[in-house]
Design a protein around this motif. Structure first.
Motif, PDB file in Angstrom:
ATOM      1  N   ASP A 140       0.810  -1.218   0.000  1.00 55.31           N
ATOM      2  CA  ASP A 140       0.000   0.000   0.000  1.00 55.31           C
ATOM      3  C   ASP A 140       0.842   1.266   0.000  1.00 55.31           C
ATOM      4  O   ASP A 140       0.885   2.022   0.967  1.00 55.31           O
TER       5      ASP A 140
ATOM      6  N   ALA B 250      -4.150  -0.814   5.719  1.00 52.84           N
ATOM      7  CA  ALA B 250      -4.616  -0.765   4.323  1.00 52.84           C
ATOM      8  C   ALA B 250      -4.029  -1.917   3.506  1.00 52.84           C
ATOM      9  O   ALA B 250      -4.727  -2.525   2.684  1.00 52.84           O
TER      10      ALA B 250
ATOM     11  N   GLY C 214      -1.503   3.167   9.576  1.00 54.53           N
ATOM     12  CA  GLY C 214      -2.461   3.316   8.482  1.00 54.53           C
ATOM     13  C   GLY C 214      -2.052   2.522   7.256  1.00 54.53           C
ATOM     14  O   GLY C 214      -2.878   1.874   6.609  1.00 54.53           O
ATOM     15  N   ARG C 215      -0.750   2.551   6.948  1.00 58.76           N
ATOM     16  CA  ARG C 215      -0.236   1.825   5.781  1.00 58.76           C
ATOM     17  C   ARG C 215      -0.392   0.315   5.962  1.00 58.76           C
ATOM     18  O   ARG C 215      -0.772  -0.411   5.041  1.00 58.76           O
TER      19      ARG C 215
ATOM     20  N   ARG D  82      -5.655  -5.288   4.565  1.00 59.43           N
ATOM     21  CA  ARG D  82      -7.044  -5.338   4.073  1.00 59.43           C
ATOM     22  C   ARG D  82      -7.061  -5.646   2.580  1.00 59.43           C
ATOM     23  O   ARG D  82      -7.813  -6.521   2.116  1.00 59.43           O
ATOM     24  N   LYS D  83      -6.233  -4.946   1.813  1.00 58.16           N
ATOM     25  CA  LYS D  83      -6.180  -5.124   0.356  1.00 58.16           C
ATOM     26  C   LYS D  83      -5.762  -6.552  -0.002  1.00 58.16           C
ATOM     27  O   LYS D  83      -6.385  -7.210  -0.847  1.00 58.16           O
TER      28      LYS D  83
END
Length: 398
Positions: free
Chosen positions: A19, A365, A361-362, A368-369
């Protein structure tokens, strides 16, 4: 040769996603790489609009040692003490597929030509997957630097990208390696001592506890994910032998059963390919993701260590200043040292808080991806398996 939809998907999903927030002003990729016996030569391609570079687009050839040199210069720079330095890419390692290929050659006489050809195909695919992952991890390292607002301006990074000659980066000699090992031992001992000290800032205390616990869980998850991937690879290899057995039986059978045995042979060959893709997708979307963040979490821990070390230096400078005032000796020098230590600690703390928040945050993400992509792939492969089995049943009923 025309690619199948599955092969096109494999090419699209060749690397793990971390990400990255790509900065369009500095885009880096590795479009080509050449594997030799002892090394891999990477073609690093850069496209930029930044005035710091002489050209808007250029390419250079780099080896793994050059990447390690760049990583080490960033880690050793005091200017970046408050930053999470992206983890260095792992050293290219093709020994496992090479050893398997050698053993396959030695055992060629004990299997049929069909079995040998399929096993060789599997090992070639494994070698290619390892090669692609190696290229991807080196590419991710550079893209992480390019997307960082401070590290992307580093002079050594610009030299790495733009200098079109060999960087002549030599490997560390024995003395330097021993020095690095000694530093590592001291750092490990320091970490043990500092880990037992409660941080005055609640934010950093929580981050320290989280990173230590999460890193242990990631290591355990990586081992289990690798075990799952190996199991799927083993199933794919077993299907080769089952398919070959049915094919052999079909050749020997003279009755109507022959065509059914041949269909079963074809079924297991198709299932083998699907099972191989399942293993490959799980490796890329799960195992490699966990492995990458295992290294990235360690980089986060290294940042906390540098901050803790700066705090200790600041506290020691306070004690030195108190002693100097008590003895009325070298007070001015002690005051300057105390101010420098204080500024360094505050600077690292401010930067570290932003870095750790961004890291969270990175990481969320990226996980999740990858989890969504892996689940979608698992569903696709399961549907393909079901379709094959249903088709086979219909043929058997005729």
């Amino acid at each position: 040769m025309t690619s199948t939809p599955e092969e096109n998907d494999d090419n699209k999903l060749r690397s793990v996603s971390v990400d990255l927030n790509h900065d369009p002003s500095l885009m880096i990729d590795i479009p080509d790489a050449l594997s030799e016996r002892e090394k891999v030569k990477f073609t690093v391609h850069t496209k930029t609009t930044l005035a710091a570079f002489q050209k808007p687009e250029f390419s250079v050839t780099r080896q793994h040692e050059d990447f390690i040199w760049l990583h080490d210069t960033l880690v050793e720079s005091e200017d970046y003490a408050g930053l999470i330095i992206p983890p260095a890419p792992p050293k290219p390692d093709f020994e496992s597929p090479r050893d398997k290929m050698q053993k396959l050659g030695e055992g060629e006489s004990s299997m049929t030509k069909e079995e040998f050809a399929k096993m060789k195909q599997e090992l070639e695919a494994e070698y290619l997957a390892v090669f692609k992952k190696t290229v991807a991890m080196h590419e991710v390292f550079l893209q992480r630097l390019a997307s960082h607002p401070i590290l992307n301006k580093d002079r050594n990074f610009q030299i790495f990208l733009e200098y079109d000659q060999d960087l002549s980066v030599r490997r560390k000699n024995t003395k330097e390696m021993f020095g690095g090992f000694f530093k590592s031992m001291v750092k490990t001992a320091d970490e043990v001592l500092l880990s037992g000290v409660k941080d005055v800032d609640e934010f950093f205390e929580q981050e320290k506890t989280f990173l230590i616990d999460y890193l242990n869980r990631i290591k355990d998850s990586t081992a289990k994910a690798d075990k799952m991937t190996r199991s799927n690879k083993n199933v794919a290899e077993d299907y080769i032998h089952i398919s070959a057995c049915f094919s052999s039986l079909s050749a020997d059978e003279t009755s109507a059963l022959s065509k059914y045995l041949l269909k079963l042979s074809e079924l297991f060959e198709k299932l083998r390919k699907i099972e191989g893709r399942v293993a490959s997708d799980e490796d890329l979307k799960l195992s490699e993701l966990l492995r990458y963040y295992m290294r990235d979490l360690q980089a986060g821990k290294d940042l906390l260590y540098r901050r803790a070390r700066a705090l200790v230096d600041f506290e020691n400078s306070n004690k030195a200043l108190d002693k100097a005032r008590l003895k009325s000796k070298d007070v001015k020098q002690a005051e300057i040292q105390q101010q420098v230590s204080c500024q360094k600690f505050e600077k690292i703390s401010e930067s570290a808080k932003q870095e750790l928040t961004s890291f969270k945050g990175r990481r969320v993400a990226a996980f999740r991806k990858n989890f969504i992509e892996m689940t979608e792939l698992e569903i696709k492969h399961a549907k393909n398996k079901l379709s094959l089995l249903q088709s086979c049943i219909e043929i058997m009923k005729k």
